[in-house]
Design a protein around this motif. Sequence first.
Motif, PDB file in Angstrom:
ATOM      1  N   SER A 137      52.875  -8.299 -38.074  1.00 25.07           N
ATOM      2  CA  SER A 137      52.411  -9.095 -39.399  1.00 25.07           C
ATOM      3  C   SER A 137      53.328  -8.347 -40.635  1.00 25.07           C
ATOM      4  O   SER A 137      53.647  -7.153 -40.277  1.00 25.07           O
ATOM      5  CB  SER A 137      51.017  -9.099 -39.571  1.00 25.07           C
ATOM      6  N   GLN A 138      53.274  -9.203 -41.675  1.00 25.57           N
ATOM      7  CA  GLN A 138      53.957  -8.448 -42.856  1.00 25.57           C
ATOM      8  C   GLN A 138      52.878  -7.330 -43.233  1.00 25.57           C
ATOM      9  O   GLN A 138      53.498  -6.438 -43.721  1.00 25.57           O
ATOM     10  CB  GLN A 138      54.034  -9.416 -43.913  1.00 25.57           C
ATOM     11  N   GLU A 139      51.630  -7.160 -43.099  1.00 18.93           N
ATOM     12  CA  GLU A 139      50.760  -6.289 -43.619  1.00 18.93           C
ATOM     13  C   GLU A 139      50.953  -5.016 -42.581  1.00 18.93           C
ATOM     14  O   GLU A 139      51.120  -3.900 -43.082  1.00 18.93           O
ATOM     15  CB  GLU A 139      49.304  -6.661 -43.267  1.00 18.93           C
ATOM     16  N   ALA A 140      51.336  -5.481 -41.363  1.00 10.76           N
ATOM     17  CA  ALA A 140      51.586  -4.127 -40.248  1.00 10.76           C
ATOM     18  C   ALA A 140      52.819  -3.576 -40.906  1.00 10.76           C
ATOM     19  O   ALA A 140      53.202  -2.468 -40.751  1.00 10.76           O
ATOM     20  CB  ALA A 140      51.559  -4.770 -38.803  1.00 10.76           C
ATOM     21  N   MET A 141      53.651  -4.395 -41.397  1.00  9.61           N
ATOM     22  CA  MET A 141      55.279  -3.841 -41.691  1.00  9.61           C
ATOM     23  C   MET A 141      54.934  -3.057 -42.917  1.00  9.61           C
ATOM     24  O   MET A 141      55.596  -1.953 -42.976  1.00  9.61           O
ATOM     25  CB  MET A 141      56.242  -4.977 -42.181  1.00  9.61           C
ATOM     26  N   ILE A 142      54.175  -3.361 -43.976  1.00  6.43           N
ATOM     27  CA  ILE A 142      53.836  -2.749 -45.156  1.00  6.43           C
ATOM     28  C   ILE A 142      53.315  -1.158 -44.629  1.00  6.43           C
ATOM     29  O   ILE A 142      53.654  -0.255 -45.061  1.00  6.43           O
ATOM     30  CB  ILE A 142      52.988  -3.421 -46.227  1.00  6.43           C
ATOM     31  N   ARG A 143      52.435  -1.354 -43.803  1.00  3.71           N
ATOM     32  CA  ARG A 143      51.536  -0.152 -43.271  1.00  3.71           C
ATOM     33  C   ARG A 143      52.458   0.839 -42.770  1.00  3.71           C
ATOM     34  O   ARG A 143      52.730   2.086 -42.875  1.00  3.71           O
ATOM     35  CB  ARG A 143      50.343  -0.114 -42.606  1.00  3.71           C
ATOM     36  N   TYR A 144      53.780   0.340 -41.754  1.00  2.00           N
ATOM     37  CA  TYR A 144      54.405   1.116 -40.947  1.00  2.00           C
ATOM     38  C   TYR A 144      55.527   1.834 -41.733  1.00  2.00           C
ATOM     39  O   TYR A 144      55.574   3.074 -41.912  1.00  2.00           O
ATOM     40  CB  TYR A 144      55.453   0.261 -39.988  1.00  2.00           C
ATOM     41  N   VAL A 145      56.014   0.905 -43.070  1.00  2.00           N
ATOM     42  CA  VAL A 145      56.892   1.568 -43.674  1.00  2.00           C
ATOM     43  C   VAL A 145      56.290   2.465 -44.729  1.00  2.00           C
ATOM     44  O   VAL A 145      57.051   3.567 -44.868  1.00  2.00           O
ATOM     45  CB  VAL A 145      57.811   0.170 -44.507  1.00  2.00           C
ATOM     46  N   ALA A 146      55.113   2.269 -45.184  1.00  4.99           N
ATOM     47  CA  ALA A 146      54.549   3.137 -46.060  1.00  4.99           C
ATOM     48  C   ALA A 146      54.226   4.560 -45.726  1.00  4.99           C
ATOM     49  O   ALA A 146      54.260   5.484 -46.342  1.00  4.99           O
ATOM     50  CB  ALA A 146      53.496   2.435 -46.794  1.00  4.99           C
ATOM     51  N   TYR A 147      54.058   4.435 -44.214  1.00  5.71           N
ATOM     52  CA  TYR A 147      53.350   5.848 -43.818  1.00  5.71           C
ATOM     53  C   TYR A 147      54.222   6.424 -42.649  1.00  5.71           C
ATOM     54  O   TYR A 147      53.723   7.387 -42.127  1.00  5.71           O
ATOM     55  CB  TYR A 147      52.087   5.573 -43.077  1.00  5.71           C
ATOM     56  N   THR A 148      55.421   5.783 -42.438  1.00  8.66           N
ATOM     57  CA  THR A 148      56.419   6.360 -41.500  1.00  8.66           C
ATOM     58  C   THR A 148      57.694   7.063 -42.155  1.00  8.66           C
ATOM     59  O   THR A 148      58.424   6.121 -42.784  1.00  8.66           O
ATOM     60  CB  THR A 148      56.855   5.386 -40.512  1.00  8.66           C
ATOM     61  N   GLU A 149      57.920   8.070 -42.317  1.00  6.58           N
ATOM     62  CA  GLU A 149      59.124   8.747 -42.944  1.00  6.58           C
ATOM     63  C   GLU A 149      60.279   8.298 -42.460  1.00  6.58           C
ATOM     64  O   GLU A 149      60.725   7.982 -41.264  1.00  6.58           O
ATOM     65  CB  GLU A 149      59.173  10.259 -42.341  1.00  6.58           C
ATOM     66  N   SER A 150      61.265   7.807 -43.454  1.00  4.33           N
ATOM     67  CA  SER A 150      62.475   7.211 -43.328  1.00  4.33           C
ATOM     68  C   SER A 150      62.427   5.841 -42.684  1.00  4.33           C
ATOM     69  O   SER A 150      63.442   5.351 -42.187  1.00  4.33           O
ATOM     70  CB  SER A 150      63.558   7.978 -42.578  1.00  4.33           C
ATOM     71  N   ALA A 151      61.228   4.958 -42.781  1.00  2.00           N
ATOM     72  CA  ALA A 151      61.006   3.862 -42.246  1.00  2.00           C
ATOM     73  C   ALA A 151      61.823   2.719 -43.446  1.00  2.00           C
ATOM     74  O   ALA A 151      61.821   3.028 -44.360  1.00  2.00           O
ATOM     75  CB  ALA A 151      59.614   3.231 -41.945  1.00  2.00           C
ATOM     76  N   ILE A 152      62.325   1.658 -42.488  1.00  2.00           N
ATOM     77  CA  ILE A 152      62.870   0.483 -43.677  1.00  2.00           C
ATOM     78  C   ILE A 152      62.398  -0.751 -42.887  1.00  2.00           C
ATOM     79  O   ILE A 152      61.994  -0.892 -41.591  1.00  2.00           O
ATOM     80  CB  ILE A 152      64.426   0.596 -43.832  1.00  2.00           C
ATOM     81  N   GLY A 153      62.029  -1.944 -43.578  1.00  3.20           N
ATOM     82  CA  GLY A 153      61.535  -3.131 -42.990  1.00  3.20           C
ATOM     83  C   GLY A 153      61.767  -4.047 -44.088  1.00  3.20           C
ATOM     84  O   GLY A 153      62.453  -3.916 -45.136  1.00  3.20           O
ATOM     85  N   TYR A 154      60.865  -5.318 -43.709  1.00  2.00           N
ATOM     86  CA  TYR A 154      61.270  -6.517 -44.898  1.00  2.00           C
ATOM     87  C   TYR A 154      60.082  -7.316 -44.707  1.00  2.00           C
ATOM     88  O   TYR A 154      59.385  -7.326 -43.697  1.00  2.00           O
ATOM     89  CB  TYR A 154      62.392  -7.294 -44.201  1.00  2.00           C
ATOM     90  N   ILE A 155      59.867  -7.805 -45.822  1.00  2.00           N
ATOM     91  CA  ILE A 155      58.476  -8.688 -45.807  1.00  2.00           C
ATOM     92  C   ILE A 155      58.893  -9.736 -47.222  1.00  2.00           C
ATOM     93  O   ILE A 155      60.133  -9.620 -47.760  1.00  2.00           O
ATOM     94  CB  ILE A 155      57.286  -8.030 -46.384  1.00  2.00           C
ATOM     95  N   GLU A 156      57.894 -10.720 -47.213  1.00  2.00           N
ATOM     96  CA  GLU A 156      58.110 -11.702 -48.398  1.00  2.00           C
ATOM     97  C   GLU A 156      58.160 -10.900 -49.620  1.00  2.00           C
ATOM     98  O   GLU A 156      57.156 -10.057 -49.686  1.00  2.00           O
ATOM     99  CB  GLU A 156      57.132 -12.790 -48.269  1.00  2.00           C
ATOM    100  N   ALA A 157      58.997 -11.119 -50.517  1.00  2.41           N
ATOM    101  CA  ALA A 157      58.823 -10.377 -51.774  1.00  2.41           C
ATOM    102  C   ALA A 157      57.750 -10.468 -52.485  1.00  2.41           C
ATOM    103  O   ALA A 157      57.304  -9.683 -53.210  1.00  2.41           O
ATOM    104  CB  ALA A 157      60.215 -10.710 -52.657  1.00  2.41           C
ATOM    105  N   CYS A 158      56.983 -11.544 -52.474  1.00  3.06           N
ATOM    106  CA  CYS A 158      55.725 -11.616 -53.197  1.00  3.06           C
ATOM    107  C   CYS A 158      54.715 -11.125 -52.490  1.00  3.06           C
ATOM    108  O   CYS A 158      53.566 -11.007 -53.049  1.00  3.06           O
ATOM    109  CB  CYS A 158      55.473 -13.206 -53.224  1.00  3.06           C
TER     110      CYS A 158
END
Length: 161
Positions: A110-131
């Motif tokens: 999910s996009q929430e899982a993407m935000i969490r992964y990127v926020a808490y994983t060093e050097s992570a990069i991902g993508y979500i809806e900009a809104c």
Amino acid sequence: MRFNVLKYWIVLAGCLPSFVMAEEPVIAVIVSAQAAYSVPVTVNDLAPIYWRKKLYGNQGRPLHPANLSTEHPLRQRFSQQVLHSSPKAQLGYWNGLYFQGIQPPYTVESQEAMIRYVAYTESAIGYIEACKLDERVRALVWLTANKIQSEPPVLHCDTGN
């Protein structure tokens, strides 16, 4: 006779659904907002990072790209715009690299899982809806319906939930 035909078309037109083209959501390529490091990503870096041809950032830290699930509409669009292929077409590529010890990007559901992964994983990069951007992440690159850009576009977010 003309009246009946006209009446028929009016009734038929009333039964047809009205098709309104929905605007494609802007996709934000994200990194953690809280990290002390910087993941310098340009438009030209995205494809090599996601094809795992660029494994390390400028500071020598390993990059950790993440994808949404194969069937997710944002994944489909991201893959077409950035990697110029569909997620299913990429399976053979990843199977070949697996035996060389190179793993595909991490997958989240999910996009929430993407935000969490990127926020808490060093050097992570991902993508979500900009809104869906929030204080946990920041956007580096933006994918609109027809281009990839480093400047943020004007967003039309529905704030009424």
